[in-house]
Write a protein that holds these residues in place. Sequence first.
Motif, PDB file in Angstrom:
ATOM      1  N   MET A  48       0.832  -1.201   0.000  1.00 40.63           N
ATOM      2  CA  MET A  48       0.000   0.000   0.000  1.00 40.63           C
ATOM      3  C   MET A  48       0.867   1.251   0.000  1.00 40.63           C
ATOM      4  SD  MET A  48      -3.077  -1.127  -0.186  1.00 40.63           S
ATOM      5  CE  MET A  48      -4.048   0.336   0.215  1.00 40.63           C
ATOM      6  N   LYS A  49       1.972   1.216   0.749  1.00 43.59           N
ATOM      7  CA  LYS A  49       2.894   2.363   0.769  1.00 43.59           C
ATOM      8  C   LYS A  49       3.538   2.564  -0.601  1.00 43.59           C
ATOM      9  CE  LYS A  49       2.373   3.247   5.185  1.00 43.59           C
ATOM     10  NZ  LYS A  49       3.394   2.911   6.188  1.00 43.59           N
ATOM     11  N   ALA A  50       3.608   1.502  -1.379  1.00 41.32           N
ATOM     12  CA  ALA A  50       4.247   1.586  -2.699  1.00 41.32           C
ATOM     13  C   ALA A  50       3.424   2.381  -3.698  1.00 41.32           C
ATOM     14  CB  ALA A  50       4.505   0.180  -3.242  1.00 41.32           C
ATOM     15  N   HIS A  51       2.190   2.766  -3.335  1.00 44.70           N
ATOM     16  CA  HIS A  51       1.392   3.616  -4.228  1.00 44.70           C
ATOM     17  C   HIS A  51       1.949   5.037  -4.285  1.00 44.70           C
ATOM     18  CE1 HIS A  51      -2.471   0.951  -3.682  1.00 44.70           C
ATOM     19  NE2 HIS A  51      -1.406   0.283  -4.110  1.00 44.70           N
ATOM     20  N   ASN A  52       2.732   5.419  -3.282  1.00 42.54           N
ATOM     21  CA  ASN A  52       3.314   6.760  -3.218  1.00 42.54           C
ATOM     22  C   ASN A  52       4.741   6.716  -3.759  1.00 42.54           C
ATOM     23  OD1 ASN A  52       4.216   9.314  -2.603  1.00 42.54           O
ATOM     24  ND2 ASN A  52       4.221   9.006  -0.395  1.00 42.54           N
ATOM     25  N   TYR A  53       4.979   7.409  -4.871  1.00 34.41           N
ATOM     26  CA  TYR A  53       6.306   7.383  -5.493  1.00 34.41           C
ATOM     27  C   TYR A  53       7.274   8.395  -4.890  1.00 34.41           C
ATOM     28  CZ  TYR A  53       4.644   4.073  -8.941  1.00 34.41           C
ATOM     29  OH  TYR A  53       4.166   2.935  -9.547  1.00 34.41           O
ATOM     30  N   TYR A  54       6.805   9.163  -3.907  1.00 33.12           N
ATOM     31  CA  TYR A  54       7.667  10.090  -3.165  1.00 33.12           C
ATOM     32  C   TYR A  54       7.542   9.795  -1.676  1.00 33.12           C
ATOM     33  CZ  TYR A  54       7.840  12.628  -7.577  1.00 33.12           C
ATOM     34  OH  TYR A  54       8.025  12.973  -8.899  1.00 33.12           O
ATOM     35  N   PRO A  55       7.915   8.587  -1.257  1.00 34.55           N
ATOM     36  CA  PRO A  55       7.706   8.174   0.127  1.00 34.55           C
ATOM     37  C   PRO A  55       8.687   8.862   1.073  1.00 34.55           C
ATOM     38  CG  PRO A  55       9.004   6.531  -1.001  1.00 34.55           C
ATOM     39  CD  PRO A  55       8.605   7.548  -2.053  1.00 34.55           C
ATOM     40  N   PRO A  56       8.303   9.033   2.349  1.00 35.43           N
ATOM     41  CA  PRO A  56       9.231   9.611   3.320  1.00 35.43           C
ATOM     42  C   PRO A  56      10.342   8.650   3.726  1.00 35.43           C
ATOM     43  CG  PRO A  56       7.165   9.017   4.379  1.00 35.43           C
ATOM     44  CD  PRO A  56       6.968   8.810   2.913  1.00 35.43           C
ATOM     45  N   TYR A  57      10.179   7.376   3.415  1.00 40.49           N
ATOM     46  CA  TYR A  57      11.224   6.395   3.720  1.00 40.49           C
ATOM     47  C   TYR A  57      11.041   5.165   2.837  1.00 40.49           C
ATOM     48  CZ  TYR A  57       7.563   4.036   6.381  1.00 40.49           C
ATOM     49  OH  TYR A  57       6.393   3.415   6.733  1.00 40.49           O
ATOM     50  N   LEU A  58      12.121   4.401   2.710  1.00 41.79           N
ATOM     51  CA  LEU A  58      12.093   3.065   2.119  1.00 41.79           C
ATOM     52  C   LEU A  58      12.763   2.119   3.114  1.00 41.79           C
ATOM     53  CD1 LEU A  58      13.092   3.950  -1.569  1.00 41.79           C
ATOM     54  CD2 LEU A  58      10.857   3.088  -0.812  1.00 41.79           C
ATOM     55  N   TRP A  59      12.957   0.873   2.705  1.00 37.92           N
ATOM     56  CA  TRP A  59      13.639  -0.097   3.553  1.00 37.92           C
ATOM     57  C   TRP A  59      14.900  -0.575   2.853  1.00 37.92           C
ATOM     58  CZ3 TRP A  59      11.993  -1.582   8.440  1.00 37.92           C
ATOM     59  CH2 TRP A  59      10.738  -1.085   8.824  1.00 37.92           C
ATOM     60  N   LYS A  60      16.041  -0.382   3.512  1.00 37.75           N
ATOM     61  CA  LYS A  60      17.341  -0.803   2.979  1.00 37.75           C
ATOM     62  C   LYS A  60      17.869  -1.935   3.849  1.00 37.75           C
ATOM     63  CE  LYS A  60      21.866   0.945   1.504  1.00 37.75           C
ATOM     64  NZ  LYS A  60      22.664  -0.144   2.137  1.00 37.75           N
ATOM     65  N   ASP A  61      18.036  -3.096   3.254  1.00 41.91           N
ATOM     66  CA  ASP A  61      18.513  -4.269   3.989  1.00 41.91           C
ATOM     67  C   ASP A  61      17.676  -4.506   5.247  1.00 41.91           C
ATOM     68  OD1 ASP A  61      20.459  -4.449   2.014  1.00 41.91           O
ATOM     69  OD2 ASP A  61      21.917  -3.316   3.197  1.00 41.91           O
ATOM     70  N   ASP A  62      16.356  -4.371   5.090  1.00 46.16           N
ATOM     71  CA  ASP A  62      15.356  -4.620   6.140  1.00 46.16           C
ATOM     72  C   ASP A  62      15.403  -3.616   7.283  1.00 46.16           C
ATOM     73  OD1 ASP A  62      14.757  -6.745   4.535  1.00 46.16           O
ATOM     74  OD2 ASP A  62      15.355  -8.302   5.959  1.00 46.16           O
ATOM     75  N   LYS A  63      16.009  -2.465   7.038  1.00 49.08           N
ATOM     76  CA  LYS A  63      16.014  -1.384   8.027  1.00 49.08           C
ATOM     77  C   LYS A  63      15.477  -0.116   7.373  1.00 49.08           C
ATOM     78  CE  LYS A  63      19.905  -3.249  10.653  1.00 49.08           C
ATOM     79  NZ  LYS A  63      21.287  -3.023  11.168  1.00 49.08           N
ATOM     80  N   ARG A  64      14.720   0.643   8.136  1.00 51.68           N
ATOM     81  CA  ARG A  64      14.080   1.835   7.597  1.00 51.68           C
ATOM     82  C   ARG A  64      15.122   2.870   7.179  1.00 51.68           C
ATOM     83  NH1 ARG A  64       8.614   4.521   9.325  1.00 51.68           N
ATOM     84  NH2 ARG A  64       8.352   2.515  10.371  1.00 51.68           N
ATOM     85  N   LEU A  65      14.964   3.398   5.965  1.00 55.23           N
ATOM     86  CA  LEU A  65      15.875   4.397   5.414  1.00 55.23           C
ATOM     87  C   LEU A  65      15.097   5.687   5.157  1.00 55.23           C
ATOM     88  CD1 LEU A  65      18.673   5.169   4.137  1.00 55.23           C
ATOM     89  CD2 LEU A  65      17.699   4.387   1.955  1.00 55.23           C
ATOM     90  N   PRO A  66      15.257   6.719   5.992  1.00 53.18           N
ATOM     91  CA  PRO A  66      14.537   7.978   5.766  1.00 53.18           C
ATOM     92  C   PRO A  66      14.981   8.639   4.462  1.00 53.18           C
ATOM     93  CG  PRO A  66      15.439   7.874   7.998  1.00 53.18           C
ATOM     94  CD  PRO A  66      16.067   6.753   7.222  1.00 53.18           C
ATOM     95  N   LEU A  67      14.036   9.255   3.771  1.00 46.47           N
ATOM     96  CA  LEU A  67      14.319  10.028   2.565  1.00 46.47           C
ATOM     97  C   LEU A  67      13.991  11.484   2.872  1.00 46.47           C
ATOM     98  CD1 LEU A  67      12.762   7.656  -0.156  1.00 46.47           C
ATOM     99  CD2 LEU A  67      15.152   7.772   0.613  1.00 46.47           C
TER     100      LEU A  67
END
Length: 466
Positions: free
Chosen positions: A158-177
């Motif tokens: 569901m979060k993947a619907h937003n192409y400008y997310p405030p974070y992603l997950w890098k190696d299973d850890k939250r990565l703020p953008l």
Amino acid sequence: MFKHIILSGCLQSLFCLQLFAQQPAETPPNIILILADDMGYGQLGCYGQQIVRTPNIDTLAARGIRFTGYYAGCSVCAPSREALMTGMHTGHTAIRGNFRLAVDDGNLPMAANHPTLAEYLKSQGYRTALFGKWGVGDSLTGPGSRGFDESLCYMDQMKAHNYYPPYLWKDDKRLPLEANEGGRHGVYSHSLFVEKTLEFIRKSRPGQPFFLYLPYTIPHGDYMLPPDTPYIKQPWPEALKTYATMVSLLDRDVGRILSLLKEKGLAENTLILFTSDNGANAGPAKLFRANGPFRGAKLSLYEGGIREPFIACWPARIKAGRVTRHVTAAWDLLPTLCQIAGVRPSVPVDGISFLPALLGKGQQPQHPFLYWELYDYNYNWQKPGNRLPRNWLQSRAVRMGKWKGIQNNVYKDKQAAIALYDLEKDPGEQHDAAAEHPDIISRIKTIFARSSTPDPPYFPYRAVHN
């Protein structure tokens, strides 16, 4: 005769084991699996698209083999991806429809007792990575726990619907953008996935093959892009201009991957696979004929929801310019790629290796049937006045030779009529031939009864999981 048609997943897997004797001795190839999101059978030029341009993906097809009888694991995201990753059809997967969890970030996980494609390839020395959308687990059951050495992804679909997310997950850890904080449109997620893809390929080392799984999120909605589109002057709804641009953007980035592989001297012994997780939505299907000549769209088990493009390019082994009608499905990818890598699945799978069809050598075993089931999710299940359950079995379908049987509205009526279509004469599924072939309907009913593990967790949902 009928006993040869109803085969269990265990018996089907014997075909795969027999095929391993044909495993070639050459250096294992690098493997790149590109999974578009919501791209239908007819959205590529090489599959008949007339409006949206896809020259790089068309070139990929021209250099390899194009399948016209490939099916996705399901007609919606999560179960389709589990089928691809585990080699199991949706009568046996843990996930049989999308399902929204109460946790903030994550989806239902795949079955723990079925190793993933990445785990098998990693056991053979492959360096593994995923860039795109996971959608089949949470931070505790993310890519790192299922065989991937590296990942940058959306954990939650569901979060993947937003192409400008405030974070992603890098190696299973939250990565703020930081560039996207506060709703800003600073960095486009797809661009990050492509840059990580190119970086991964640049860092590849001679002697160590890699498996690169690219479940990119485009052209799935929400339809969001940086402010440039080659279709700006077209008299189309804005959302469909953006959709078309997303398709062209994906095509451009496939071209960038091909160019880098050539530059690195990796093109000859890299197997590139391109497909989609399910059919396109109704809007693109209507304007662009994105699902080709087929009936239905995403969320439907008609051909338009599950018949997908499938392209394989491996210059060292696959003769260029071939087209095959071999009928295959997403759950066949695991045994096929395992055979190429020289590893046998440690548990029975529903898939059958299609390596003979891929290489044009040897006898290709055929599925006696393909099976799907689809659960619908009630996003309003907690709202006042709701009388429907949280999810329910909506449809199930069988492809058996030229015949396609589909039963809809199963939740409302377990004895709902099964429609039957002769796909050789009627690929658009317009003429229901059930009344003319009661013997075929009887076979399909038996397949329905035997192909589904009863009462999987969450499908249907039971209150014990509250």
